[in-house]
Design a protein around this motif. Structure first.
Motif, PDB file in Angstrom:
ATOM      1  N   THR A  72       0.849  -1.182   0.000  1.00  0.00           N
ATOM      2  CA  THR A  72       0.000   0.000   0.000  1.00  0.00           C
ATOM      3  C   THR A  72       0.890   1.240   0.000  1.00  0.00           C
ATOM      4  N   ASN A  73       0.278   2.401  -0.103  1.00  0.00           N
ATOM      5  CA  ASN A  73       1.075   3.639  -0.112  1.00  0.00           C
ATOM      6  C   ASN A  73       1.489   4.025   1.306  1.00  0.00           C
ATOM      7  N   ASP A  74       2.455   4.952   1.418  1.00  0.00           N
ATOM      8  CA  ASP A  74       2.903   5.416   2.728  1.00  0.00           C
ATOM      9  C   ASP A  74       1.799   6.233   3.400  1.00  0.00           C
ATOM     10  N   TYR A  75       1.800   6.228   4.737  1.00  0.00           N
ATOM     11  CA  TYR A  75       0.733   6.903   5.474  1.00  0.00           C
ATOM     12  C   TYR A  75       1.193   7.199   6.888  1.00  0.00           C
ATOM     13  N   MET A  76       0.455   8.055   7.585  1.00  0.00           N
ATOM     14  CA  MET A  76       0.684   8.313   8.998  1.00  0.00           C
ATOM     15  C   MET A  76      -0.565   8.914   9.616  1.00  0.00           C
ATOM     16  N   ALA A  77      -0.752   8.665  10.908  1.00  0.00           N
ATOM     17  CA  ALA A  77      -1.876   9.256  11.635  1.00  0.00           C
ATOM     18  C   ALA A  77      -1.633  10.744  11.824  1.00  0.00           C
ATOM     19  N   VAL A  78      -2.708  11.526  11.801  1.00  0.00           N
ATOM     20  CA  VAL A  78      -2.630  12.975  12.003  1.00  0.00           C
ATOM     21  C   VAL A  78      -3.689  13.377  13.025  1.00  0.00           C
ATOM     22  N   ASP A  79      -3.225  13.859  14.185  1.00  0.00           N
ATOM     23  CA  ASP A  79      -4.144  14.274  15.243  1.00  0.00           C
ATOM     24  C   ASP A  79      -3.929  15.718  15.678  1.00  0.00           C
ATOM     25  N   SER A  80      -3.050  16.437  14.970  1.00  0.00           N
ATOM     26  CA  SER A  80      -2.813  17.847  15.292  1.00  0.00           C
ATOM     27  C   SER A  80      -2.303  18.542  14.041  1.00  0.00           C
ATOM     28  N   PHE A  81      -2.353  19.880  14.069  1.00  0.00           N
ATOM     29  CA  PHE A  81      -1.842  20.629  12.916  1.00  0.00           C
ATOM     30  C   PHE A  81      -0.341  20.427  12.775  1.00  0.00           C
ATOM     31  N   ALA A  82       0.358  20.259  13.890  1.00  0.00           N
ATOM     32  CA  ALA A  82       1.805  20.006  13.837  1.00  0.00           C
ATOM     33  C   ALA A  82       2.084  18.684  13.123  1.00  0.00           C
ATOM     34  N   GLU A  83       1.247  17.671  13.382  1.00  0.00           N
ATOM     35  CA  GLU A  83       1.429  16.385  12.697  1.00  0.00           C
ATOM     36  C   GLU A  83       1.091  16.491  11.218  1.00  0.00           C
ATOM     37  N   LEU A  84       0.150  17.366  10.873  1.00  0.00           N
ATOM     38  CA  LEU A  84      -0.150  17.591   9.462  1.00  0.00           C
ATOM     39  C   LEU A  84       1.048  18.239   8.764  1.00  0.00           C
ATOM     40  N   GLN A  85       1.687  19.172   9.427  1.00  0.00           N
ATOM     41  CA  GLN A  85       2.895  19.782   8.869  1.00  0.00           C
ATOM     42  C   GLN A  85       4.016  18.759   8.735  1.00  0.00           C
ATOM     43  N   LEU A 115       7.274  14.444   5.484  1.00  0.00           N
ATOM     44  CA  LEU A 115       7.586  13.030   5.343  1.00  0.00           C
ATOM     45  C   LEU A 115       7.029  12.424   4.063  1.00  0.00           C
ATOM     46  N   LEU A 116       5.832  12.848   3.668  1.00  0.00           N
ATOM     47  CA  LEU A 116       5.170  12.246   2.512  1.00  0.00           C
ATOM     48  C   LEU A 116       5.418  13.030   1.237  1.00  0.00           C
ATOM     49  N   SER A 117       5.843  14.284   1.382  1.00  0.00           N
ATOM     50  CA  SER A 117       6.073  15.213   0.266  1.00  0.00           C
ATOM     51  C   SER A 117       4.770  15.575  -0.439  1.00  0.00           C
ATOM     52  N   LEU A 118       4.778  16.683  -1.108  1.00  0.00           N
ATOM     53  CA  LEU A 118       3.595  17.165  -1.825  1.00  0.00           C
ATOM     54  C   LEU A 118       3.582  16.609  -3.249  1.00  0.00           C
ATOM     55  N   PRO A 119       2.380  16.339  -3.771  1.00  0.00           N
ATOM     56  CA  PRO A 119       1.074  16.394  -3.105  1.00  0.00           C
ATOM     57  C   PRO A 119       0.839  15.137  -2.265  1.00  0.00           C
ATOM     58  N   PHE A 120      -0.033  15.273  -1.257  1.00  0.00           N
ATOM     59  CA  PHE A 120      -0.495  14.101  -0.514  1.00  0.00           C
ATOM     60  C   PHE A 120      -1.960  14.330  -0.150  1.00  0.00           C
ATOM     61  N   ILE A 121      -2.574  13.311   0.415  1.00  0.00           N
ATOM     62  CA  ILE A 121      -4.011  13.358   0.688  1.00  0.00           C
ATOM     63  C   ILE A 121      -4.241  13.236   2.186  1.00  0.00           C
ATOM     64  N   ILE A 122      -5.111  14.075   2.706  1.00  0.00           N
ATOM     65  CA  ILE A 122      -5.526  13.967   4.096  1.00  0.00           C
ATOM     66  C   ILE A 122      -6.987  13.492   4.102  1.00  0.00           C
ATOM     67  N   PRO A 166     -10.412  12.670  13.714  1.00  0.00           N
ATOM     68  CA  PRO A 166      -9.167  11.907  13.614  1.00  0.00           C
ATOM     69  C   PRO A 166      -8.845  11.692  12.133  1.00  0.00           C
ATOM     70  N   LEU A 167      -7.579  11.897  11.754  1.00  0.00           N
ATOM     71  CA  LEU A 167      -7.214  11.920  10.333  1.00  0.00           C
ATOM     72  C   LEU A 167      -6.075  10.956  10.027  1.00  0.00           C
ATOM     73  N   ILE A 168      -5.938  10.667   8.744  1.00  0.00           N
ATOM     74  CA  ILE A 168      -4.798   9.920   8.231  1.00  0.00           C
ATOM     75  C   ILE A 168      -4.275  10.661   7.004  1.00  0.00           C
ATOM     76  N   ALA A 169      -2.963  10.790   6.917  1.00  0.00           N
ATOM     77  CA  ALA A 169      -2.317  11.364   5.735  1.00  0.00           C
ATOM     78  C   ALA A 169      -1.755  10.222   4.906  1.00  0.00           C
ATOM     79  N   GLU A 170      -1.974  10.279   3.597  1.00  0.00           N
ATOM     80  CA  GLU A 170      -1.509   9.225   2.705  1.00  0.00           C
ATOM     81  C   GLU A 170      -0.713   9.838   1.561  1.00  0.00           C
ATOM     82  N   SER A 171       0.371   9.189   1.206  1.00  0.00           N
ATOM     83  CA  SER A 171       1.136   9.650   0.054  1.00  0.00           C
ATOM     84  C   SER A 171       0.288   9.516  -1.205  1.00  0.00           C
ATOM     85  N   PHE A 172       0.493  10.416  -2.117  1.00  0.00           N
ATOM     86  CA  PHE A 172      -0.274  10.434  -3.356  1.00  0.00           C
ATOM     87  C   PHE A 172       0.303   9.415  -4.337  1.00  0.00           C
TER      88      PHE A 172
END
Length: 361
Positions: free
Chosen positions: A106-119, A124-131, A163-169
């Motif tokens: 699967t693609n790379d991903y990480m949990a996001v629970d704060s704006f700092a984690e979104l940054q 880590l995932l580079s742009l573009p990515f999906i939240i 609660p969010l997840i960020a995924e590499s595009f």
């Protein structure tokens, strides 16, 4: 055997239609109410537990249902498909962790629970990515594509209270899905791999891929691991992105799936009948396609066209009131001859509002 289906939409209705030759009686119920966290109140759980205890099997048509409720029901009545599979499918982070655990690419991903984690995700995932929201997003809802650093604050404003997840595009070439049904004896019936075409996050076309190749073998192996991991009973689907002939698991669906509607007219046994056979204790049947060329067209926000369809075309209306973005029905086109198949596709598209997703078939 008495079966209860939680949910009374088009998927439940197609399950009922598919089970006419099986020795079962079926009742459908509207989905029990849940809160934004997918929970039911204790009173609601007790009420449904009592209501459903006389059934032999309880199943469900979509994922937006309380796991707590199903666990309570399962104390007195068998519930299929596996509740654990539903719990994982309801949370995109658990879903990705599960793919990783079973060595499903699967693609790379990480949990996001704060704006700092979104940054941090942007680095880590580079742009573009999906939240995405971890729970209860569907048909393109609950997600935001981060294309530039300026998008971060807007995405957080829109989705940050979940609660969010960020995924590499994944700049994928196309999307496929693999559907299979597993019975209570561990037998698995695989449907052919299909290619899915979307617009605005909603499935518009499904093309059945007849060729048995490395891609389809890999998809079946991944689905087999998941089915056996969950001791799954019923019909199940996994959507994959394809990039450079490699599969990236995107999401799984522990239920009959929109991309399998072609099987009603294009296979010896539909995905709905396979599901009902499996949960009622019957053996699943080896799947055979009925023609060389099969296409499903989803009718979104429009009814079945008021025309005489070609003999190789089969329309299904879901009997809903018309609404923007709503799935109103589908048309299956099934033919052994490419020329008549293409002629039918063109004729149907001349009579509906949508445009074909692919120019060549």
């Amino acid at each position: 055997m008495k079966i209860a289906i939680l949910g009374n939409g088009q998927l439940a209705q197609m399950m009922i239609e598919s089970a006419r030759d099986l020795n079962v009686s079926i009742d459908t119920y509207p989905l029990p109410e849940i809160d934004r966290y997918g929970k039911s109140t204790p009173e609601e759980i007790n009420r449904w537990q009592e209501k459903l205890q006389s059934y032999d099997v309880v199943t469900y048509e979509i994922e937006n249902i309380s796991v707590d409720l199903l666990q309570a029901i399962s104390q007195k009545t068998r519930v299929f498909p596996a509740i654990e599979a539903l719990s994982v499918a309801q949370d995109r982070l658990l879903e990705k962790d599960n793919f990783k655990q079973l060595d499903i690419h699967t693609n790379d991903y990480m949990a996001v629970d704060s704006f700092a984690e979104l940054q941090k995700a942007a680095k880590l995932l580079s742009l573009p990515f999906i939240i995405k929201t971890r729970r209860f997003g569907y048909d393109g809802k609950g997600q935001y594509v981060i294309k530039t650093p300026e998008c971060l604050e807007k995405a957080w404003e829109v989705l940050g209270d979940h609660p969010l997840i960020a995924e590499s595009f994944v700049p994928f070439d196309y999307e496929v899905s693999q559907i299979a049904s597993r019975d209570q004896f561990g037998h698995i019936a695989f449907y052919p791999l299909v290619r899915n075409e979307h617009r605005d996050g909603i499935l518009r076309e499904t093309h059945v891929l007849m060729e048995k190749n490395e891609l389809s073998i890999d998809a079946q192996e991944a689905v087999k691991r998941l089915l056996e991991h969950f001791n799954y009973v019923g019909t199940f689907a996994v959507e994959f992105f394809v990039k450079n002939n490699q599969l990236f698991a995107n999401e799984m669906a522990p239920r009959v799936h929109n991309s399998g509607h072609w099987s009603i007219n294009g296979a010896n046994v539909s995905q709905f009948e396979s599901h009902m056979r499996a949960i009622s204790g019957e053996n699943v049947v080896v799947i055979k396609t009925l023609a060389q060329h099969i296409l499903m067209i989803n009718l979104i926000a429009e009814d079945v066209p008021d025309i005489q369809l070609p003999v190789n075309s089969h329309a299904k209306s879901y009997g809903k009131s018309l609404r923007a973005g709503r799935k109103m029905g589908h048309i299956n086109i099934v033919d052994n001859e490419l020329e008549t198949f293409i002629n039918s596709v063109n004729m149907i598209y001349q009579n509906i509002k949508a445009k074909p997703c692919l120019e060549e078939f």
